[in-house]
Design a protein around this motif. Sequence first.
Motif, PDB file in Angstrom:
ATOM      1  N   LEU A 113      32.417   3.555  83.929  1.00 15.25           N
ATOM      2  CA  LEU A 113      31.549   4.063  84.985  1.00 15.25           C
ATOM      3  C   LEU A 113      32.298   5.029  85.907  1.00 15.25           C
ATOM      4  O   LEU A 113      31.800   6.125  86.221  1.00 15.25           O
ATOM      5  N   TYR A 114      33.502   4.634  86.338  1.00 15.64           N
ATOM      6  CA  TYR A 114      34.274   5.502  87.230  1.00 15.64           C
ATOM      7  C   TYR A 114      34.678   6.795  86.527  1.00 15.64           C
ATOM      8  O   TYR A 114      34.673   7.865  87.132  1.00 15.64           O
ATOM      9  N   PHE A 115      35.045   6.696  85.263  1.00 16.62           N
ATOM     10  CA  PHE A 115      35.421   7.889  84.508  1.00 16.62           C
ATOM     11  C   PHE A 115      34.227   8.830  84.388  1.00 16.62           C
ATOM     12  O   PHE A 115      34.364  10.055  84.495  1.00 16.62           O
ATOM     13  N   MET A 162      37.497  17.267  97.213  1.00 16.58           N
ATOM     14  CA  MET A 162      38.261  16.442  98.154  1.00 16.58           C
ATOM     15  C   MET A 162      37.625  15.068  98.318  1.00 16.58           C
ATOM     16  O   MET A 162      38.318  14.070  98.499  1.00 16.58           O
ATOM     17  N   LEU A 163      36.290  15.018  98.223  1.00 22.02           N
ATOM     18  CA  LEU A 163      35.612  13.725  98.299  1.00 22.02           C
ATOM     19  C   LEU A 163      36.009  12.853  97.112  1.00 22.02           C
ATOM     20  O   LEU A 163      36.239  11.653  97.265  1.00 22.02           O
ATOM     21  N   VAL A 164      36.094  13.472  95.936  1.00 22.87           N
ATOM     22  CA  VAL A 164      36.515  12.737  94.737  1.00 22.87           C
ATOM     23  C   VAL A 164      37.903  12.139  94.946  1.00 22.87           C
ATOM     24  O   VAL A 164      38.169  10.984  94.607  1.00 22.87           O
ATOM     25  N   ILE A 165      38.798  12.947  95.543  1.00 20.76           N
ATOM     26  CA  ILE A 165      40.161  12.474  95.784  1.00 20.76           C
ATOM     27  C   ILE A 165      40.179  11.375  96.837  1.00 20.76           C
ATOM     28  O   ILE A 165      40.844  10.346  96.674  1.00 20.76           O
ATOM     29  N   SER A 166      39.429  11.576  97.930  1.00 18.91           N
ATOM     30  CA  SER A 166      39.453  10.604  99.025  1.00 18.91           C
ATOM     31  C   SER A 166      38.836   9.278  98.623  1.00 18.91           C
ATOM     32  O   SER A 166      39.246   8.214  99.108  1.00 18.91           O
ATOM     33  N   LEU A 167      37.851   9.312  97.733  1.00 18.90           N
ATOM     34  CA  LEU A 167      37.243   8.070  97.263  1.00 18.90           C
ATOM     35  C   LEU A 167      38.070   7.405  96.163  1.00 18.90           C
ATOM     36  O   LEU A 167      37.725   6.320  95.704  1.00 18.90           O
ATOM     37  N   ARG A 168      39.130   8.072  95.738  1.00 14.53           N
ATOM     38  CA  ARG A 168      40.082   7.513  94.769  1.00 14.53           C
ATOM     39  C   ARG A 168      39.405   7.072  93.472  1.00 14.53           C
ATOM     40  O   ARG A 168      39.692   5.997  92.927  1.00 14.53           O
ATOM     41  N   ALA A 173      39.650   4.161  88.460  1.00 18.74           N
ATOM     42  CA  ALA A 173      39.420   4.131  87.011  1.00 18.74           C
ATOM     43  C   ALA A 173      40.667   3.662  86.272  1.00 18.74           C
ATOM     44  O   ALA A 173      40.598   2.802  85.389  1.00 18.74           O
ATOM     45  N   LEU A 174      41.811   4.199  86.647  1.00 22.67           N
ATOM     46  CA  LEU A 174      43.058   3.806  86.001  1.00 22.67           C
ATOM     47  C   LEU A 174      43.416   2.354  86.321  1.00 22.67           C
ATOM     48  O   LEU A 174      43.966   1.635  85.482  1.00 22.67           O
ATOM     49  N   GLY A 175      43.104   1.921  87.544  1.00 23.87           N
ATOM     50  CA  GLY A 175      43.367   0.533  87.928  1.00 23.87           C
ATOM     51  C   GLY A 175      42.552  -0.448  87.101  1.00 23.87           C
ATOM     52  O   GLY A 175      43.066  -1.481  86.645  1.00 23.87           O
ATOM     53  N   PHE A 176      41.274  -0.137  86.892  1.00 24.49           N
ATOM     54  CA  PHE A 176      40.432  -1.001  86.060  1.00 24.49           C
ATOM     55  C   PHE A 176      40.915  -1.006  84.613  1.00 24.49           C
ATOM     56  O   PHE A 176      40.908  -2.051  83.950  1.00 24.49           O
ATOM     57  N   LEU A 177      41.329   0.157  84.121  1.00 24.64           N
ATOM     58  CA  LEU A 177      41.828   0.230  82.752  1.00 24.64           C
ATOM     59  C   LEU A 177      43.098  -0.610  82.588  1.00 24.64           C
ATOM     60  O   LEU A 177      43.246  -1.354  81.602  1.00 24.64           O
ATOM     61  N   GLN A 178      43.997  -0.511  83.562  1.00 24.74           N
ATOM     62  CA  GLN A 178      45.247  -1.265  83.491  1.00 24.74           C
ATOM     63  C   GLN A 178      44.994  -2.771  83.517  1.00 24.74           C
ATOM     64  O   GLN A 178      45.578  -3.533  82.729  1.00 24.74           O
ATOM     65  N   PHE A 179      44.114  -3.209  84.409  1.00 28.16           N
ATOM     66  CA  PHE A 179      43.835  -4.648  84.485  1.00 28.16           C
ATOM     67  C   PHE A 179      43.124  -5.139  83.231  1.00 28.16           C
ATOM     68  O   PHE A 179      43.354  -6.259  82.766  1.00 28.16           O
ATOM     69  N   PRO A 219      41.751  -2.977  91.328  1.00 30.13           N
ATOM     70  CA  PRO A 219      40.607  -2.676  92.200  1.00 30.13           C
ATOM     71  C   PRO A 219      39.637  -3.858  92.257  1.00 30.13           C
ATOM     72  O   PRO A 219      39.578  -4.666  91.325  1.00 30.13           O
ATOM     73  N   VAL A 220      38.898  -3.932  93.326  1.00 28.23           N
ATOM     74  CA  VAL A 220      37.942  -5.030  93.507  1.00 28.23           C
ATOM     75  C   VAL A 220      36.773  -4.860  92.545  1.00 28.23           C
ATOM     76  O   VAL A 220      36.136  -3.798  92.502  1.00 28.23           O
ATOM     77  N   LEU A 221      36.500  -5.897  91.772  1.00 32.21           N
ATOM     78  CA  LEU A 221      35.324  -5.871  90.903  1.00 32.21           C
ATOM     79  C   LEU A 221      34.087  -6.152  91.758  1.00 32.21           C
ATOM     80  O   LEU A 221      33.991  -7.220  92.371  1.00 32.21           O
ATOM     81  N   PRO A 222      33.135  -5.235  91.814  1.00 33.35           N
ATOM     82  CA  PRO A 222      31.952  -5.473  92.648  1.00 33.35           C
ATOM     83  C   PRO A 222      31.071  -6.583  92.077  1.00 33.35           C
ATOM     84  O   PRO A 222      31.023  -6.797  90.853  1.00 33.35           O
ATOM     85  N   THR A 223      30.373  -7.268  92.958  1.00 33.98           N
ATOM     86  CA  THR A 223      29.514  -8.379  92.540  1.00 33.98           C
ATOM     87  C   THR A 223      28.409  -7.906  91.613  1.00 33.98           C
ATOM     88  O   THR A 223      28.018  -8.626  90.679  1.00 33.98           O
TER      89      THR A 223
END
Length: 247
Positions: A113-115, A162-168, A173-179, A219-223
């Motif tokens: 989804l993030y990608f 810049m919004l894309v960068i600020s929202l990380r 996406a990389l954090g979810f992939l790593q976990f 990253p926090v997994l949303p409910t």
Amino acid sequence: MGLAPSKPIPFVVAALAVAGEAASYFARSRYSNAEWLQRKLDMLDSLGWEVTAKEWTDFLARCPKSVKGKSRTDPAGGAFFASQDSPGARKAFQNMLESAWWSKHLCERMYQLYFFLLGVAILGSIAALIVSLEVAPIRDEAGRVNRDALSAVANAVTSVLMLVISLRLAEAALGFLQFSREAERCEDEAEAALAAQSEDTIKAAKLWHEYQLERAIAPVLPTWIWKMRRDELNDLWRTHRQNQKLE
């Protein structure tokens, strides 16, 4: 005149960035408290390590009123995993297998989804730039470059990026992939331990702590993603994995 709507875009983007950062801080503060309790409950269900009255009341004292009220009717200590075994090394490996499997698939979906959102934002910005350059009056009637038009287009596109960068988005996406990958590793180790009929409590506790550490920094997994997929994943687990014979 056609570019007038682009003037407020940087301010809208700035407001969204600030709101996103505030929401992230609020979510992290709540998440850290919930993650602490989740670690305790994991070990309670897996190895029988009790949550003391002091730990439980300290947790509730930091929670909103809605959680305090719910704790009176739904106290901690219920069943969180499918395994019906008594607490011990075997149940710890079974619970690890289940928890890691869930995390793997939830994080995979969040990564996708993030990608997707990241790609849409970048491609959308490029498309908007191309369209703006085609439509906007880049040159006036005398053939001179309209710097205001160019500036408006550049500001709009830059603000979105810049919004894309600020929202990380990329970082998340990389954090979810790593976990997701780490969860799969823990799943494989738990499955191997069950196949070997391991009763090594230390090994089970070590694997749980490794998994919990990776979960805490991810990253926090949303409910909503859990609610969206819980019926599907529960059905798959009950059908194909819950009664899997590993001996």
